[in-house]
Design an enzyme around this catalytic site. Structure first.
Site, mmCIF file in Angstrom:
data_model
loop_
_atom_site.group_PDB
_atom_site.id
_atom_site.type_symbol
_atom_site.label_atom_id
_atom_site.label_comp_id
_atom_site.label_asym_id
_atom_site.label_seq_id
_atom_site.Cartn_x
_atom_site.Cartn_y
_atom_site.Cartn_z
ATOM 1 N N HIS A 1 0.837 -1.207 0.000
ATOM 2 C CA HIS A 1 0.000 0.000 0.000
ATOM 3 C C HIS A 1 0.870 1.254 0.000
ATOM 4 C CE1 HIS A 1 -3.737 2.249 1.120
ATOM 5 N NE2 HIS A 1 -2.843 3.079 1.636
ATOM 6 N N GLU A 2 1.820 1.313 0.928
ATOM 7 C CA GLU A 2 2.675 2.497 1.025
ATOM 8 C C GLU A 2 3.664 2.585 -0.130
ATOM 9 O OE1 GLU A 2 2.039 4.914 2.984
ATOM 10 O OE2 GLU A 2 0.432 3.785 3.963
ATOM 11 N N HIS B 1 1.943 4.221 -2.992
ATOM 12 C CA HIS B 1 1.896 5.674 -2.818
ATOM 13 C C HIS B 1 3.218 6.300 -3.270
ATOM 14 C CE1 HIS B 1 -1.931 6.101 -0.929
ATOM 15 N NE2 HIS B 1 -1.617 5.463 0.181
#
Length: 204
Positions: free
Chosen positions: A24-25, A28
């Site tokens: 997820h990170e 980003h």
């Protein structure tokens, strides 16, 4: 999601948890890099190493409550070529990564599930199922428009400038508001329709 009384299932959930938060990170950071911001890269956050993204409160919340988060990847919108559009892209990249993981996990079960079960038994099947559940839960939770969740950044991108002072106030107290909503169960009212909508995206 209650795992405290099921240590075996808890153990089998850890791979899904580590991947979901890290990917997820990473997404980003990768999206930010693609639109011109190298802040995450400079801070060593453009990586799948879970230690770089670990947030103890968010991890425990995700593990034992079903809602959680990782340490947010730093971004600097001054480097964005198209600030509002790029903010939406970067904000939704993590959610997209989690949904992609869930979709691939469903496809894996569809085409390789019988072989995988024969190879790993119930334990291996549980790992893949938790990969779906954790990633979908994380994606849906992050779409809630309350800081510091990704949904709030999407909301920020659409807000007229005259309302930004109200958003910054919400951002200042967002974590407190979020924790109160979690403890009171009010966040379920927002979470349930989002997760139900996302489940419809999976290729069952």
């Amino acid at each position: 999601m209650r795992l405290l009384h099921d240590p075996v299932r808890l153990l089998l959930t850890i791979p899904a948890l580590v991947w979901a938060l890290s990917f997820h990170e990473f997404c980003h950071g990768l999206a930010a890099r693609l639109v011109g911001d190298r802040t995450a890269e400079r801070y060593g956050r453009l990586t799948l190493n879970p230690l770089a993204h670990f947030d103890i409160v968010g991890t425990l919340m995700l593990l034992f409550v079903g809602f959680g988060w990782a340490k947010p990847v730093p971004i600097n919108t001054r480097y964005f070529r198209h600030p509002r559009m790029d903010l939406i892209i970067v904000s939704l990249a993590g959610v997209a990564g989690n949904i992609l993981t869930a979709v691939l996990s469903v496809l894996f079960l569809r085409f390789c599930g019988e072989w995988w079960y024969g190879l790993t038994g119930r334990a291996g099947l549980t790992v893949v199922i938790q990969m779906i559940n954790i990633n979908m839960g994380l994606a849906a939770f992050n779409l809630i428009p309350i800081p510091p969740l990704d949904g709030s950044r999407v909301l920020e991108a659409f807000l007229p400038y005259k309302y930004m002072e109200y958003y910054y106030w919400l951002e200042r107290y967002g974590m407190i508001i979020l924790l109160v909503l979690l403890m009171t169960g009010i966040v379920d009212v927002i979470f349930e329709p989002i997760i139900n909508l996302l489940w419809m995206l999976l290729p069952y």
